[in-house]
Design a protein around this motif. Structure first.
Motif, PDB file in Angstrom:
ATOM      1  N   LYS A  23       0.829  -1.212   0.000  1.00  0.00           N
ATOM      2  CA  LYS A  23       0.000   0.000   0.000  1.00  0.00           C
ATOM      3  C   LYS A  23       0.861   1.258   0.000  1.00  0.00           C
ATOM      4  CE  LYS A  23      -4.292  -1.687   2.142  1.00  0.00           C
ATOM      5  NZ  LYS A  23      -5.272  -0.956   1.331  1.00  0.00           N
ATOM      6  N   LEU A 355     -14.606   3.497  12.151  1.00  0.00           N
ATOM      7  CA  LEU A 355     -13.846   3.055  10.990  1.00  0.00           C
ATOM      8  C   LEU A 355     -13.167   1.719  11.272  1.00  0.00           C
ATOM      9  CD1 LEU A 355     -12.037   6.355   9.888  1.00  0.00           C
ATOM     10  CD2 LEU A 355     -13.898   5.202   8.687  1.00  0.00           C
ATOM     11  N   SER A 356     -13.019   0.911  10.228  1.00  0.00           N
ATOM     12  CA  SER A 356     -12.250  -0.320  10.368  1.00  0.00           C
ATOM     13  C   SER A 356     -10.767   0.024  10.410  1.00  0.00           C
ATOM     14  CB  SER A 356     -12.520  -1.256   9.182  1.00  0.00           C
ATOM     15  OG  SER A 356     -11.949  -0.718   7.991  1.00  0.00           O
ATOM     16  N   SER A 357      -9.960  -0.949  10.817  1.00  0.00           N
ATOM     17  CA  SER A 357      -8.518  -0.718  10.899  1.00  0.00           C
ATOM     18  C   SER A 357      -7.930  -0.297   9.550  1.00  0.00           C
ATOM     19  CB  SER A 357      -7.810  -1.991  11.390  1.00  0.00           C
ATOM     20  OG  SER A 357      -8.118  -2.275  12.723  1.00  0.00           O
ATOM     21  N   TRP A 358      -8.276  -1.040   8.485  1.00  0.00           N
ATOM     22  CA  TRP A 358      -7.681  -0.737   7.187  1.00  0.00           C
ATOM     23  C   TRP A 358      -8.200   0.573   6.599  1.00  0.00           C
ATOM     24  CZ3 TRP A 358      -3.342  -2.362   5.373  1.00  0.00           C
ATOM     25  CH2 TRP A 358      -2.846  -3.627   5.705  1.00  0.00           C
ATOM     26  N   LYS A 359      -9.468   0.912   6.863  1.00  0.00           N
ATOM     27  CA  LYS A 359      -9.981   2.192   6.365  1.00  0.00           C
ATOM     28  C   LYS A 359      -9.300   3.356   7.082  1.00  0.00           C
ATOM     29  CE  LYS A 359     -14.502   0.963   4.487  1.00  0.00           C
ATOM     30  NZ  LYS A 359     -14.075   1.354   3.123  1.00  0.00           N
ATOM     31  N   PHE A 360      -9.075   3.208   8.384  1.00  0.00           N
ATOM     32  CA  PHE A 360      -8.369   4.243   9.132  1.00  0.00           C
ATOM     33  C   PHE A 360      -6.913   4.330   8.653  1.00  0.00           C
ATOM     34  CE2 PHE A 360      -7.130   5.809  13.654  1.00  0.00           C
ATOM     35  CZ  PHE A 360      -7.136   7.123  13.202  1.00  0.00           C
ATOM     36  N   ASP A 362      -5.827   3.680   5.632  1.00  0.00           N
ATOM     37  CA  ASP A 362      -5.835   4.365   4.335  1.00  0.00           C
ATOM     38  C   ASP A 362      -6.037   5.872   4.501  1.00  0.00           C
ATOM     39  OD1 ASP A 362      -5.406   2.033   2.901  1.00  0.00           O
ATOM     40  OD2 ASP A 362      -7.545   1.653   2.562  1.00  0.00           O
ATOM     41  N   LYS A 363      -6.922   6.268   5.418  1.00  0.00           N
ATOM     42  CA  LYS A 363      -7.173   7.699   5.612  1.00  0.00           C
ATOM     43  C   LYS A 363      -5.922   8.409   6.126  1.00  0.00           C
ATOM     44  CE  LYS A 363     -11.042   9.408   7.171  1.00  0.00           C
ATOM     45  NZ  LYS A 363     -11.546  10.085   5.974  1.00  0.00           N
ATOM     46  N   PRO A 374      -2.356  -1.550  10.844  1.00  0.00           N
ATOM     47  CA  PRO A 374      -3.756  -1.875  11.169  1.00  0.00           C
ATOM     48  C   PRO A 374      -3.850  -2.891  12.302  1.00  0.00           C
ATOM     49  CG  PRO A 374      -3.377  -1.924   8.801  1.00  0.00           C
ATOM     50  CD  PRO A 374      -2.031  -1.841   9.445  1.00  0.00           C
ATOM     51  N   GLU A 383      -9.382  -5.248  15.575  1.00  0.00           N
ATOM     52  CA  GLU A 383     -10.195  -4.506  14.613  1.00  0.00           C
ATOM     53  C   GLU A 383     -10.639  -3.177  15.206  1.00  0.00           C
ATOM     54  OE1 GLU A 383     -11.048  -3.115  11.897  1.00  0.00           O
ATOM     55  OE2 GLU A 383     -11.720  -5.000  10.962  1.00  0.00           O
TER      56      GLU A 383
END
Length: 409
Positions: A23, A355-360, A362-363, A374, A383
């Motif tokens: 990522k 927010l989920s771990s991966w969405k946070f 990414d933000k 994450p 999570e």
């Protein structure tokens, strides 16, 4: 026909930190001019202590002379380092350790993964959740975990450590043969008191269980009421193996040195109930599969315990713990809920707005250009969280907190 160990096929295709790297690399391709601040993977940034460098230079010079050259060393480690470990890490805390109970290695991660070589594949295991991924994956490779269902391994007992229980794990609801404990904890940065740790030792004594105790971050403990070793608890030498590392303590991530304590009074069983001393088995395993840590490296590790080395290492730890304080205060000022960072170089950050771990993740990466880890990568209870580390440079730490302040406004 050559057959493989099919348990390896059960491993998830991507390792947590490999996913993060992909990522981040993708972001760098699309944003080549943006500066990324890395607060995810827990590598150190400060150089080795001058006392360590001096000792290693001297050891290198010794290798240039026939009279002082060192070839193969003892697989268990050189006595000069073992004696320093016993004196400074254990005797100073009132813990008696014999020289034959200390095994020098190339790091705690290796020993945590390899220790299972001497244990049967059908032992049940219990892990605190969230958990350092290597504990799980090494047991997957050995066939102890069952199959993966909805993010959990069927034969693993998960012991949640959450905000609801103050990140203090409850004893497992059913008997477990092998327990993994890591304190100060990676990833949450939380700790256990002596009273809390005593519960686990007593459980292991009552159930003939084995505790794998990872204390790689003990040097970061600031609270005098927090135990640095499980052997500070009465009876622990009968039930626990302890892993330690010079990686985060003294910056040896690129040098590689750690050690494992396997007490002589620690025993396990054969199928017919015969008691066997694990110290002898581990010694045999090391003599067969390990040629020892280099002489130069061990001289460097020995220098960590010199008067100058101890002071220099303390200064580096103070540097990282100051980073942790800056981060915790900065995050709290931004309105985040954060745990850890007081007795460990890790902070456990709760994602806002559900927010989920991966969405946070990414933000933070795309909007604040900060790399985190994450929490879900450490287990189901992770999570909705991120792990941040305090191992960065001070300037980057301050800049990251300013970015977060602006981002959260």
């Amino acid at each position: 026909m050559t057959l493989i160990n099919e348990h390896f096929l059960k491993l998830q295709n991507n390792y947590l930190f490999s996913d993060i790297a992909k990522k981040v690399n993708s972001f760098k391709v699309t944003h080549p001019k943006d500066k990324i601040i890395r607060m995810g993977i827990g590598d150190v940034t400060q150089p080795l202590a001058p006392a360590v460098i001096e000792a290693m230079h001297k050891a290198v010079d010794e290798m240039a002379s026939k009279e002082t050259f060192h070839g193969y060393g003892p697989e268990q480690g050189y006595p000069f380092l073992i004696d320093a470990i016993i004196k400074h890490d254990y005797a100073s805390r009132g813990v008696f350790i014999e020289p034959g109970e200390v095994f020098i290695s190339d790091g705690a991660k290796s020993d945590c993964g390899n220790i299972g070589d001497m244990l049967r594949h059908d032992n049940s295991i219990g892990v605190t959740d969230p958990v350092y991924p290597a504990y799980i994956d090494s047991n997957v490779m050995s066939g102890r975990t069952g199959v993966l269902k909805n993010g959990k391994w069927s034969d693993v007992v998960y012991i949640p450590c959450t905000a609801e229980n103050g990140f203090i794990p409850d004893l497992p609801a059913r008997r477990v043969d092998i327990l993994y404990l890591c304190y100060p904890n990676n990833p949450t940065g939380t700790t256990l008191t002596k009273e809390e740790l005593r519960k686990w030792v007593n459980y292991a004594l009552a159930n003939d269980a084995l505790i794998m105790y990872d204390s790689a971050y003990e040097a970061y403990i600031q609270d005098p009421n927090i135990p640095h070793s499980i052997y500070e608890i009465k009876g622990a030498k009968k039930v626990a193996i302890e892993f330690r590392s010079f990686s985060k303590t003294a910056g040896f991530t690129g040098v590689r040195c750690g050690y494992t304590i396997v007490p002589k009074e620690l025993q396990a069983f054969t199928l017919n109930g015969q008691r066997v001393q694990l110290n002898k088995l581990w010694n045999r395993r090391q003599c067969t599969k390990f040629n020892g840590t280099s002489y130069i490296t061990q001289r460097g590790a020995e220098a960590v315990y010199s008067a100058a080395g101890k002071q220099q290492v303390k200064e580096t730890i103070r540097y990282y713990m100051t980073n942790a304080r800056i981060m915790k205060e900065g995050l709290q000022a931004c309105g985040f809920t954060v745990y850890g960072g007081d007795n460990a170089p890790y902070l456990w950050l709760k994602a806002p707005d559900g927010l989920s771990s991966w969405k946070f993740f990414d933000k933070l990466l795309y909007e604040a250009k900060i790399v985190s880890t994450p929490g879900v990568g450490f287990g189901p209870s992770g999570e909705g969280y991120l792990r941040l580390t305090a191992f960065g440079d001070r300037e980057d730490t301050l800049e990251a907190m300013e970015r977060l302040r602006q981002w959260s406004d």
